[in-house]
Scaffold this motif. Sequence first.
Motif, mmCIF file in Angstrom:
data_model
loop_
_atom_site.group_PDB
_atom_site.id
_atom_site.type_symbol
_atom_site.label_atom_id
_atom_site.label_comp_id
_atom_site.label_asym_id
_atom_site.label_seq_id
_atom_site.Cartn_x
_atom_site.Cartn_y
_atom_site.Cartn_z
ATOM 1 N N LYS A 55 16.348 -50.792 -54.597
ATOM 2 C CA LYS A 55 15.736 -52.088 -54.485
ATOM 3 C C LYS A 55 15.478 -52.149 -53.582
ATOM 4 C CE LYS A 55 20.116 -53.793 -52.676
ATOM 5 N NZ LYS A 55 21.499 -54.168 -53.540
ATOM 6 N N SER A 58 11.700 -52.981 -53.557
ATOM 7 C CA SER A 58 11.373 -54.398 -55.072
ATOM 8 C C SER A 58 10.865 -55.231 -53.746
ATOM 9 C CB SER A 58 12.570 -53.892 -56.017
ATOM 10 O OG SER A 58 12.425 -54.885 -56.958
ATOM 11 N N ARG A 59 12.145 -55.817 -53.166
ATOM 12 C CA ARG A 59 12.208 -56.206 -51.912
ATOM 13 C C ARG A 59 11.108 -56.470 -51.080
ATOM 14 N NH1 ARG A 59 16.663 -55.441 -50.018
ATOM 15 N NH2 ARG A 59 18.243 -57.223 -51.313
ATOM 16 N N SER A 79 17.988 -54.728 -63.712
ATOM 17 C CA SER A 79 18.554 -56.324 -64.531
ATOM 18 C C SER A 79 18.464 -56.814 -63.253
ATOM 19 C CB SER A 79 19.441 -56.571 -65.212
ATOM 20 O OG SER A 79 18.551 -55.987 -66.913
ATOM 21 N N ARG A 80 19.751 -55.744 -62.068
ATOM 22 C CA ARG A 80 19.977 -56.029 -60.547
ATOM 23 C C ARG A 80 19.166 -56.681 -59.777
ATOM 24 N NH1 ARG A 80 24.985 -51.646 -59.915
ATOM 25 N NH2 ARG A 80 24.967 -53.383 -57.528
ATOM 26 N N VAL A 82 16.446 -57.211 -60.100
ATOM 27 C CA VAL A 82 15.256 -58.389 -60.368
ATOM 28 C C VAL A 82 16.088 -59.329 -59.852
ATOM 29 C CG1 VAL A 82 14.439 -59.622 -62.467
ATOM 30 C CG2 VAL A 82 13.663 -56.891 -62.186
ATOM 31 N N LYS A 83 16.980 -59.381 -60.400
ATOM 32 C CA LYS A 83 17.736 -60.945 -59.938
ATOM 33 C C LYS A 83 18.263 -60.922 -58.302
ATOM 34 C CE LYS A 83 22.251 -63.199 -61.182
ATOM 35 N NZ LYS A 83 23.058 -63.245 -61.760
ATOM 36 N N GLU A 84 18.143 -59.774 -57.768
ATOM 37 C CA GLU A 84 18.534 -59.841 -56.650
ATOM 38 C C GLU A 84 17.408 -60.075 -55.516
ATOM 39 O OE1 GLU A 84 21.446 -57.102 -54.774
ATOM 40 O OE2 GLU A 84 22.388 -56.778 -56.512
ATOM 41 N N THR A 85 15.968 -58.945 -56.302
ATOM 42 C CA THR A 85 14.853 -59.710 -55.168
ATOM 43 C C THR A 85 13.759 -60.173 -55.666
ATOM 44 O OG1 THR A 85 13.617 -57.882 -56.198
ATOM 45 C CG2 THR A 85 15.098 -56.910 -54.643
ATOM 46 N N GLY A 86 13.840 -60.838 -56.498
ATOM 47 C CA GLY A 86 12.692 -62.018 -57.212
ATOM 48 C C GLY A 86 11.697 -60.943 -58.024
ATOM 49 N N GLU A 88 9.614 -59.387 -60.707
ATOM 50 C CA GLU A 88 9.794 -58.526 -62.217
ATOM 51 C C GLU A 88 9.447 -56.875 -62.856
ATOM 52 O OE1 GLU A 88 9.135 -61.325 -64.390
ATOM 53 O OE2 GLU A 88 10.797 -63.277 -63.824
#
Length: 341
Positions: A55, A58-59, A79-80, A82-86, A88
């Motif tokens: 995560k 990714s961020r 999915s979590r 992508v949703k938290e960090t924006g 994709e």
Amino acid sequence: MSPVSSFLWTYAVGVKVLLSQLLSRSFSLPVFPLQNGKVAIVTGGAKGIGYETAKHLSRLGMHVIIAGNHENQGELSVSRIVKETGNEKVEFMYLELASMQSIQQFVQHFKAKNLLLHVLVNNGYIRWPVNQCSPGAAAVMLVPQRNTADGFEEHFGVNYLGHFMLTHLLLDTLKQSGSHDLNSRIVTVSSATHYIGELNLNDLQSRHNYSPHGAYAQSKLALVLFSYQLQQRLAAEGSHVTSNVVDPGVVNTDLYKHTSWLFKLCKWLTSWLLFKTSTQGASTVIYAAVSPDLEGAGGSYYVNGQKVKSADISYDEDLQRKLWAQSCNLVGNPERHQCAS
């Protein structure tokens, strides 16, 4: 070391680490520069330390590949994130570290993507039972004596040999991706139990006098020995790749299924006080993966954001080379030119 001695020393190390965590301040990550355009693979990235590592990377803008053997949990984690960090550019790829064939297939599928690879995180791996759909996992820590599909003792086969094989098969991509100014990085997660580990070159599979505590400690010591020897070889050939080891501490994760009832009781009563969270456990892993302070620096052992001395035996270069040679023979000499003893 006898099974009783291994048992006692393992929990003694655990208590020492817990007390150290209680008395010391947890390492806080600084703000790192964005890593846009870089690619990372995180084994065991669907939960715990691996998830928090994936995560955070990714961020920072990295293309992150979560490698694991539970597809449902892996896709949920993607999915979590992508949703938290924006970001994709996060994906799950199937990898069973208990199978040499699966490791080879994973690498083939990864290379078919024609991506670079700037960070490989050999994270402590939680092995999800193939026939189990729920999140309850069987971790490769202190498990009863059993073998992988290839006949390796499970601690040694999954924790160590699986990552040994994976790293070797990805080395060419890591080398191609690194540069003089921005080295590619291999971050291997071990633990404080390596300090009590004994490497029996005549019985790496623990066939005689099996102790789950001894086998686990041996696998963690093997990871340190491998990481150091890999760094020496990379440096000798002038590769723009570094190899370091991280001890995340005692973290409140799913790894304690096979610990003693007393340890489980202690964990249940005091985890909020003594145990690190997964986020805290991942902090030094992330630091080793992206910190500008470590650019070009390899061959070290990091705890709580600091370089520390690992076990004396881990610096034994003769033992490093002997383990390397035996490992190559066991896995069938992957990338033979890379695995020469």
